[in-house]
Every structure is written in structure tokens, then in C-alpha cells.
Design an enzyme around this catalytic site. Structure first.
Site, PDB file in Angstrom:
ATOM      1  N   TYR A  13       0.858  -1.190   0.000  1.00  0.00           N
ATOM      2  CA  TYR A  13       0.000   0.000   0.000  1.00  0.00           C
ATOM      3  C   TYR A  13       0.889   1.232   0.000  1.00  0.00           C
ATOM      4  CZ  TYR A  13      -3.563   3.386   1.512  1.00  0.00           C
ATOM      5  OH  TYR A  13      -4.418   4.464   1.599  1.00  0.00           O
ATOM      6  N   ASP A  49       9.231   2.817  -0.405  1.00  0.00           N
ATOM      7  CA  ASP A  49       8.207   3.383   0.463  1.00  0.00           C
ATOM      8  C   ASP A  49       8.522   2.980   1.895  1.00  0.00           C
ATOM      9  OD1 ASP A  49       6.029   3.979   2.005  1.00  0.00           O
ATOM     10  OD2 ASP A  49       4.541   3.388   0.509  1.00  0.00           O
ATOM     11  N   LYS A  95       4.476   9.287   8.846  1.00  0.00           N
ATOM     12  CA  LYS A  95       4.235   8.725  10.183  1.00  0.00           C
ATOM     13  C   LYS A  95       5.236   9.211  11.232  1.00  0.00           C
ATOM     14  CE  LYS A  95       1.716   4.913   8.159  1.00  0.00           C
ATOM     15  NZ  LYS A  95       0.379   4.559   8.530  1.00  0.00           N
TER      16      LYS A  95
HETATM   17  N1  PMP Z   1       2.817   4.003   2.364  1.00  0.00           N
HETATM   18  C1  PMP Z   1       2.703   3.090   3.323  1.00  0.00           C
HETATM   19  C2  PMP Z   1       3.695   1.967   3.379  1.00  0.00           C
HETATM   20  C3  PMP Z   1       1.678   3.170   4.265  1.00  0.00           C
HETATM   21  O1  PMP Z   1       1.562   2.222   5.204  1.00  0.00           O
HETATM   22  C4  PMP Z   1       0.763   4.251   4.191  1.00  0.00           C
HETATM   23  C5  PMP Z   1      -0.381   4.400   5.182  1.00  0.00           C
HETATM   24  N2  PMP Z   1      -0.548   3.467   6.120  1.00  0.00           N
HETATM   25  C6  PMP Z   1       0.923   5.185   3.177  1.00  0.00           C
HETATM   26  C7  PMP Z   1       1.960   5.042   2.286  1.00  0.00           C
HETATM   27  C8  PMP Z   1      -0.018   6.345   3.049  1.00  0.00           C
HETATM   28  O2  PMP Z   1       0.187   7.234   4.084  1.00  0.00           O
HETATM   29  P1  PMP Z   1      -0.989   8.248   4.535  1.00  0.00           P
HETATM   30  O3  PMP Z   1      -2.042   7.423   5.181  1.00  0.00           O
HETATM   31  O4  PMP Z   1      -0.274   9.181   5.481  1.00  0.00           O
HETATM   32  O5  PMP Z   1      -1.449   8.947   3.305  1.00  0.00           O
END
Ligand code: PMP
Length: 431
Positions: free
Chosen positions: A145, A240, A268
């Protein structure tokens, strides 16, 4: 049964005014049934709901709360800073400090652009990659994701391994079709995409440790080989590290594996629980961003001082001695306890862990990719979730979300969680 009358009332009110009653879908507990707890406050490893019940929290805001909630150092810095104004639409010293701090920990982050979420960071990284290469295609892995931007809200369904199918209504097929899907850790699948269109793929985007199909660690050498493949085809590698960045070490997983990705995305932890994201990478790529270059990206609240100070203070605290050793020890203790509980109950399942990230999968012996994760027994997970909740343990409300352990979780908290897991497995009955 714990009383949840106030949460239930709030859920009814919320349903009337907020789609699905929540501002992010997983919070609605659709995967585990029942209506969600409304949170009143959180402190350390504990979460308190609207009815005054307290829980040991393993959601940790889905990653940012690595120090525990409302860490005194972070809370005090945010409160002090708030007295100086919340955002200015002008640059601040703090943004420079956070960018320098990220660069100090992540050599691949030669330049850093702060944004407001992981989604924005991923979206911007793709735009840079497409501009830099002049190619439209993206390879992403099934089950990873990267936020909800159109191009990345795509995974392989059966029969759609070559061209993406959108995971959401409202995404044009033409956009989704630019996203190629590979099974997690299948270099062959990635190579097939490159062979099919050697000059069509701008970038491969990957979670170096997957945490959105449950936790899945790649086999040794995977990231290095993936990097080599991208070099061969003159495409970019985007790591990511929105979850993994500063979670497993002070820096990124990719760096510890000796891979220097072209672009890294973060979020995060670098905002300490306040809204943030970052895209970072090689200078010549990052300088494609406006106003230096032709790739447009902007944000009214980007780099706002409250998010940035929370991030700086969180990173300062993480840099202290012994933090990652403690997170590893706590994660290992919980892993062992959950494994033993599973074995004692004679239920089929497995525990995947990377440091303080952890998933207990039911009904499967091992999970190495999304295909295997999808065979997990989500009905048993839902029962386990509810049994744990009754015993004061707040787990992520989905089989496929990682549990997050923080520095605020004590050995006693972990042991209480393990005891609750043993009781819960008994309570949900024989397989
Ligand atoms: N990349 C990863 C690996 C994530 O786990 C997440 C959200 N959990 C995101 C991107 C997207 O981040 P956001 O919810 O702050 O948009």
C-alpha cells in the site's frame, strides 16, 4: 462485556454526518464486526475510550506513536510551538532542521520535500519518476500500500496480472492501466514487465518490508536484486518507508540493506503523530520539483511548524541509546508469547515479525506474499480481535494491518497481552 454506550451513541451520530462514520475506512471495524470505539485520549501505551475503558494499544496511530502516545517531550514542544502560530505559508528554520536530520540518517535523502501525508509523498515520487524518465509505467507489488493516489490504488486480481485493475471506483482504467502488478518479492514478475516494455516503465515502488498485507519480510537479497534490475532498465527504484522508516532503525531499511534508492518516501514517525509526509532522494531528481524544476507540487500546510517540531522531537528521542534494542526485545517477547499461545491452542497460524512490527495470521502456516496472506482465516481473526478487546487489548481491526509495539510498552504490558492471547484463544474455542 465492557460498556461502550457512549461509543455506540457517537457511532450513530457519526453515521448521520460522516460517510461510514469515520474519516479513514479501517476505523469502521468492517473487517471485525461491531461498531468502533471512539477514543477520548491516549497516554503511553494506553488508549482510553469515550466510556472510560482503558486498553493496551497496538495500533499506535498505525505507526507514528513509536515513543508511545503524548510523549512528554513531544507534547511539551508542540504546546510551546503552538503559541508561536500554527502555520505561516512561509519557510521556517524548523523545516531546514528536519530535512537536515532526515538527510543525516538517510544518505539517499540528498534533498527532502515535506508534504502532508504518505499518500502525497507517493504521488509526488511518481510524478518525479515519470518526469525524469519520460515514461508512464509503474511497477508495484500486490499487497503493498502506498496511499490512495489513483495510480497506486491498484493491485493484481486473478486474471489481471499484466495490467492493473483499479481497487476503487472512480479511477479511470487508463490511469490504472499504467500500473503493472508483480507478486511481492517475485523478481521474475518484475523482469517480465521490464522485458515486455523495456522503455515504458518509469519506476518500481516497493515497501522494503511489507506491512500492509500483514508484516512480510522479503528474502535476503531481494531488494538488492530489485535495485539491479531497475539499473539495467534505467528505471527508478522508489522505496516506500512510510511505515519502516525510523521504525526498525534510525534511518531506513533500504539503507541498512546497502541499497540507495533513487527516491524514498517517508511519513508517520517523522511527524510524531501530526500530519506529515516526505519525498526525498538524489539531488538531480529532487531538483525537478517546482520552483527549481518543472514538476509541480505544493501545499498550504506543508512543513507546518507543529508537525515538524513533533517530528524533530520524536527523532531526537529515538536517537537516544538503546531505543531500537528495546523495540526489538519487546517485539521478540511478544512474538514468542503469541507463538507459544498458538501452539498451546493447537490452532493453525503463524507470526511474522520485523522488529516492533508484527502480525499473527490465523489459518496459514506461512505468509510470504499477498496471495498467501489472502488465505488467512479472517473470521477467526475477527473472533480473536473481539476476545482481546474484552480483555483490554486494542489490536488493529484487520488481519492485514500490522501490530505496532512502542517504547512505552513495558514487559508487564507485553506479558499481559500474551496472557490475554492465551485466554482469548481458549475463549474462541477449539479449531
Ligand atoms: N505508504 C505506506 C507503506 C503506508 O503504510 C501508508 C499508510 N498506512 C501510506 C503510504 C499512506 O500514508 P498516509 O495514510 O499518510 O497517506
Amino acid at each position: 462485556m465492557v460498556s461502550v454506550n457512549k461509543s455506540n451513541d457517537l457511532f450513530i451520530r457519526a453515521n448521520g454526518i460522516i460517510p461510514g462514520a469515520v474519516n479513514s475506512p479501517v476505523r469502521a471495524w468492517k473487517a471485525v464486526g461491531g461498531s468502533p470505539l471512539f477514543v477520548e485520549r491516549a497516554q503511553g501505551a494506553r488508549l482510553y475510550d469515550a466510556d472510560g475503558n482503558s486498553f493496551i494499544d497496538y495500533v499506535g496511530s498505525y505507526g507514528p506513536a513509536i515513543l508511545g502516545h503524548a510523549h512528554p517531550r513531544v507534547a511539551a514542544a508542540v504546546a510551546r510551538r503552538a503559541e508561536q502560530g500554527f502555520s505561516y505559508g512561509a519557510p521556517t528554520r524548523l523545516e531546514v532542521e528536519l530535512a537536515e536530520r532526515i538527510n543525516g540518517a538517510i544518505p539517499a535523502a540528498e534533498k527532502v520535500r515535506l508534504v502532508n501525508s504518505g499518500t502525497e509523498a507517493a504521488m509526488t515520487a511518481l510524478r518525479i519518476a515519470r518526469a525524469a524518465t519520460g515514461r508512464p509505467g509503474i511497477v508495484k507489488f500486490d499487497g503493498c500500500y502506498h496511499g490512495h493516489t489513483d495510480s497506486l490504488l491498484v493491485r493484481a486480481g486473478s486474471g489481471a496480472m499484466t495490467f492493473g485493475v483499479p481497487d476503487s471506483a472512480g479511477i479511470p482504467e487508463a490511469v490504472a492501466a499504467q500500473t503493472r502488478i508483480a507478486q511481492y518479492c517475485s523478481l521474475e514478475a518484475v523482469a517480465r514487465h521490464f522485458c515486455a516494455e523495456p522503455a515504458g516503465i518509469a519506476a518500481v515502488i516497493v515497501e522494503p518490508i511489507a506491512a500492509n498485507m500483514g508484516v512480510v519480510r522479503p528474502p535476503p537479497g531481494f531488494l538488492q536484486s530489485l535495485y539491479d534490475l531497475t539499473r539495467h532498465y534505467h528505471a527508478l527504484l522508489i522505496c516506500d518507508e512510510v511505515i519502516s522508516g525510523f521504525r526498525l532503525r534510525y534511518g531506513t531499511v533500504s539503507e541498512s540493506l546497502g541499497v540507495s534508492p533513487d527516491l524514498v518516501i517517508l511519513g508517520k514517525i517523522i511527524g510524531g503523530g501530526m500530519p506529515i509526509g516526505a519525498v526525498a532522494g538524489r539531488t538531480e531528481l529532487m531538483d525537478l520539483l517546482a520552483p527549481e524544476g518543472p514538476v509541480y507540487q505544493a501545499g498550504t500546510l506543508s512543513g507546518n511548524p507543529l508537525s515538524v517540531i513533533a517530528g524533530i522531537e520524536t527523532l531526537c528521542a529515538l536517537e537516544g541509546a538503546g531505543t531500537y534494542e528495546q523495540l526489538e526485545a519487546s517485539g521478540a517477547r511478544l512474538e514468542t508469547g503469541l507463538r507459544n499461545a498458538l501452539a498451546r491452542s493447537a490452532r493453525q497460524g503463524c507470526v511474522n515479525r520485523a522488529g516492533s512490527l508484527l502480525t499473527l495470521f490465523f489459518g496459514v502456516d506461512r505468509v510470504r506474499n499477498a496471495e498467501e496472506a489472502r488465505t488467512a482465516d479472517t473470521a477467526v481473526f475477527a473472533k480473536f480481535f473481539r476476545a482481546m478487546l474484552e480483555r483490554g487489548i486494542y489490536l488493529p481491526p484487520s488481519q492485514f494491518e500490522a501490530m505496532f509495539v512502542s517504547l512505552a510498552h513495558t514487559e508487564a504490558d507485553i506479558d499481559a497481552t500474551i496472557a490475554a492471547a492465551n485466554e482469548s484463544l481458549d475463549a474462541i474455542g477449539a479449531p
